[in-house]
Design an enzyme around this catalytic site. Structure first.
Site, PDB file in Angstrom:
ATOM      1  N   SER A  24       0.858  -1.189   0.000  1.00 26.81           N
ATOM      2  CA  SER A  24       0.000   0.000   0.000  1.00 26.81           C
ATOM      3  C   SER A  24       0.892   1.237   0.000  1.00 26.81           C
ATOM      4  CB  SER A  24      -0.936  -0.023   1.215  1.00 26.81           C
ATOM      5  OG  SER A  24      -1.941   0.959   1.080  1.00 26.81           O
ATOM      6  N   ASN A  25       0.382   2.377   0.369  1.00 28.12           N
ATOM      7  CA  ASN A  25       1.178   3.615   0.421  1.00 28.12           C
ATOM      8  C   ASN A  25       0.548   4.535   1.464  1.00 28.12           C
ATOM      9  OD1 ASN A  25      -0.864   5.395  -0.951  1.00 28.12           O
ATOM     10  ND2 ASN A  25      -0.542   3.876  -2.564  1.00 28.12           N
ATOM     11  N   GLY A  26       1.156   5.723   1.628  1.00 27.66           N
ATOM     12  CA  GLY A  26       0.760   6.599   2.731  1.00 27.66           C
ATOM     13  C   GLY A  26      -0.311   7.620   2.401  1.00 27.66           C
TER      14      GLY A  26
END
Ligand code: CTP
Length: 234
Positions: A24-26
């Site tokens: 995933s990512n932020g």
């Protein structure tokens, strides 16, 4: 009176590796939530496809939670026939693990090479079907660039058939204020240094409102629904 319909994607996608791990990512979804709030206050019908983040959904906004890029692709395709404008703020993972391992993968001696495969590009897929009986839909994208930003953002605008692209950098993920470049294809770009996502959302909805008025105005001039264009402008 039929309000104009806005589809927004926001937040990260989450691509499972096994039952407990994922890629995933932020992304926080903040930009998309800010646009949803402004559009709902203007009386638009707002569909917010939001990845797995904690967020307060603005009043009146129709919330569609999603996890993977493939879920988001299917969801946006399903909503597409009713959509007048699409704002893609989601930070979609471009790759996913080739397969989801059932259960929790155990450690084993040596390294583990995770095989990744390409995910769908949601904005590009929808842009291939930009026109409906009212004319072209209005498409807005966000280009996240760590280098050669503006040039790359213009390239994406052409590839994804966008009316507007906001160029920004990875430092903008998850924060309330950032540096953006506003790029309408064929026009000089406009720098928006240190602008809050709330103010950018207001500017975006002014732009989209004008464009949708032109689109729906065309339909009104063809003898259809005049009230729609009045609402888009307000
Ligand atoms: N986007 C999307 N689906 C994807 C990737 C991107 O809908 N699988 C949308 C984003 O929401 C954004 C725009 O496309 O509005 C540009 O995303 P960005 O991550 O900047 O670029 P990519 O097209 O993914 O290209 P690259 O990763 O090579 O920079």
């Amino acid at each position: 009176m039929k309000p104009p319909v806005l589809l927004i994607t926001a937040g990260p996608s989450r691509e499972p590796i096994d039952d407990v791990r994922y890629l995933s990512n932020g992304a926080s979804g903040r930009m998309g939530l800010a646009v949803a709030q402004v559009a709902a206050e203007k009386g638009w019908q707002v569909h917010l496809a939001l990845g797995p983040v904690d967020a307060q959904i603005p009043a009146g906004v129709i919330h569609h939670p999603f996890e993977t890029a493939r879920d988001l692709d299917a969801l946006t395709a399903q909503l597409w026939p009713q959509v007048d404008a699409f704002v893609a703020t989601a930070a979609v993972c471009d790759y996913r693990p080739q397969e989801r391992i059932p259960g929790k993968k155990k450690k084993a001696p040596g390294d583990w090479n995770l095989q990744l495969v390409r995910n769908p590009d949601i904005l590009e897929n929808r842009s291939k079907d930009k026109e409906d009986e009212n004319g072209p839909r209005i498409l807005v994208g966000f280009a996240l660039e760590s280098q050669a930003g503006e040039e790359e953002a213009r390239r994406k605008a052409v590839k994804k058939n966008l009316d507007l692209v906001l160029c920004n950098s990875p430092g903008n993920l998850g924060v309330a204020t950032g540096d953006y470049i506003w790029i309408e294809p064929g026009q000089p770009s406009i720098d928006l240094p240190a602008i809050s996502k709330d103010l950018l959302a207001v500017k975006l909805m002014e732009f989209i409102g004008t464009q949708v008025t032109l689109r729906r105005g065309h339909r009104a001039s063809m003898g259809n629904d005049e009230s729609v264009s009045q609402q888009a402008q307000s």
